[in-house]
Every structure is written in C-alpha cells, then in structure tokens.
Design an enzyme around this catalytic site. Structure first.
Site, PDB file in Angstrom:
ATOM      1  N   HIS A  96       0.743  -1.206   0.081  1.00  0.00           N
ATOM      2  CA  HIS A  96       0.034   0.010   0.211  1.00  0.00           C
ATOM      3  C   HIS A  96       0.865   1.293  -0.099  1.00  0.00           C
ATOM      4  O   HIS A  96       1.830   1.305   0.652  1.00  0.00           O
ATOM      5  CB  HIS A  96      -0.853   0.063   1.029  1.00  0.00           C
ATOM      6  CG  HIS A  96      -0.252  -0.096   2.678  1.00  0.00           C
ATOM      7  ND1 HIS A  96       0.073  -1.499   2.883  1.00  0.00           N
ATOM      8  CD2 HIS A  96      -0.196   0.615   3.671  1.00  0.00           C
ATOM      9  CE1 HIS A  96       0.711  -1.463   3.973  1.00  0.00           C
ATOM     10  NE2 HIS A  96       0.345  -0.360   4.621  1.00  0.00           N
ATOM     11  N   HIS A  98       1.130   5.291   1.025  1.00  0.00           N
ATOM     12  CA  HIS A  98       0.327   6.061   2.037  1.00  0.00           C
ATOM     13  C   HIS A  98       0.234   7.386   1.289  1.00  0.00           C
ATOM     14  O   HIS A  98       1.337   7.989   0.605  1.00  0.00           O
ATOM     15  CB  HIS A  98       1.090   6.080   3.309  1.00  0.00           C
ATOM     16  CG  HIS A  98       0.984   5.117   4.191  1.00  0.00           C
ATOM     17  ND1 HIS A  98      -0.086   4.734   4.960  1.00  0.00           N
ATOM     18  CD2 HIS A  98       1.583   3.940   4.262  1.00  0.00           C
ATOM     19  CE1 HIS A  98      -0.029   3.615   5.579  1.00  0.00           C
ATOM     20  NE2 HIS A  98       1.043   3.216   5.223  1.00  0.00           N
TER      21      HIS A  98
END
Ligand code: ZN
Length: 121
Positions: A96, A98
């Site tokens: 992921h 951010h």
C-alpha cells in the site's frame, strides 16, 4: 489468507473507499496520521513493493497523481507526502502507498467520517 486489505477489496469487511478502478482501490486509513490519510492498494495480493510489476507500479503512480491534487484541493492541503513501508515497518503485508496530506504541521481537525464525506463525492 488472512489479509485485511484483501477482505476490504472482496467486500468482506467495509472500507472507506474514495477511488476504485479495475486494478486498485484507494481507502482512508482508519487510524489516520493526518486528515485525508489515504492508502492506494492493488486489488491483487502483492506482498510488498519489491513484488510489484512495472505495469502496476506505473498505474499506482498515475492514480496517486490524480488523487493527490484532488485530496489537496478538497482538504486545503498545501503539500503531500508519499510513504511506502517495507520489512518490519510494513504492518499489513499487502502493498500500500500512503498519501499523507501536509498541513504544515497543523493537528488533525476532522473525524474520518467527515473526511470520507468530502472525498467520496
Ligand atoms: Zn491481501
């Protein structure tokens, strides 16, 4: 596999989704560091950034470009920090990216639900 992001992507648990296409979703972090703390997550389970294909990396970059200005405009942020954690620093072992709006060190002011209302429209 017991992956919280795969469960959100599959709809098994809810996520505060602000963007979706055929390859990625973007959701708000439920424990935001700042207002508008967003994660871009590939829909396929990719463990970390070293496992990303070039195509997927480029796609994530393009989505980040698009979302960055949108989030900054809507939340009146003047900058953005992109963060990728790896190894022991990476809490969820599903890649992921951010997106962390920079409010020049102002404290968090909005609740996640309030930010979701703004960004999901
Ligand atoms: Zn996963």
């Amino acid at each position: 596999m017991d992956c919280i992001f795969c469960k959100i992507i599959n709809g098994e648990i809810p996520g505060k989704k602000i963007y979706e296409d055929d390859k990625v979703i973007a959701i708000l972090d439920i424990n935001p560091v700042v207002d508008g703390h967003t994660m871009i997550i590939p829909k396929t389970h990719v463990e970390d950034y070293t496992k990303l294909s070039d195509d997927l990396l480029l796609h994530i970059y393009n989505v980040a470009n698009k979302l960055c200005n949108d989030i900054m405009d809507k939340l009146n942020s003047k900058g953005m920090t992109f963060t990728v954690n790896y190894g022991d620093s990476q809490q969820v072992k599903h890649f992921h990216l951010h997106l962390l709006p920079d409010y020049s060190l102002k404290d968090k002011e909005k609740e996640v639900d309030e930010v979701y209302e703004i960004l999901s429209k």
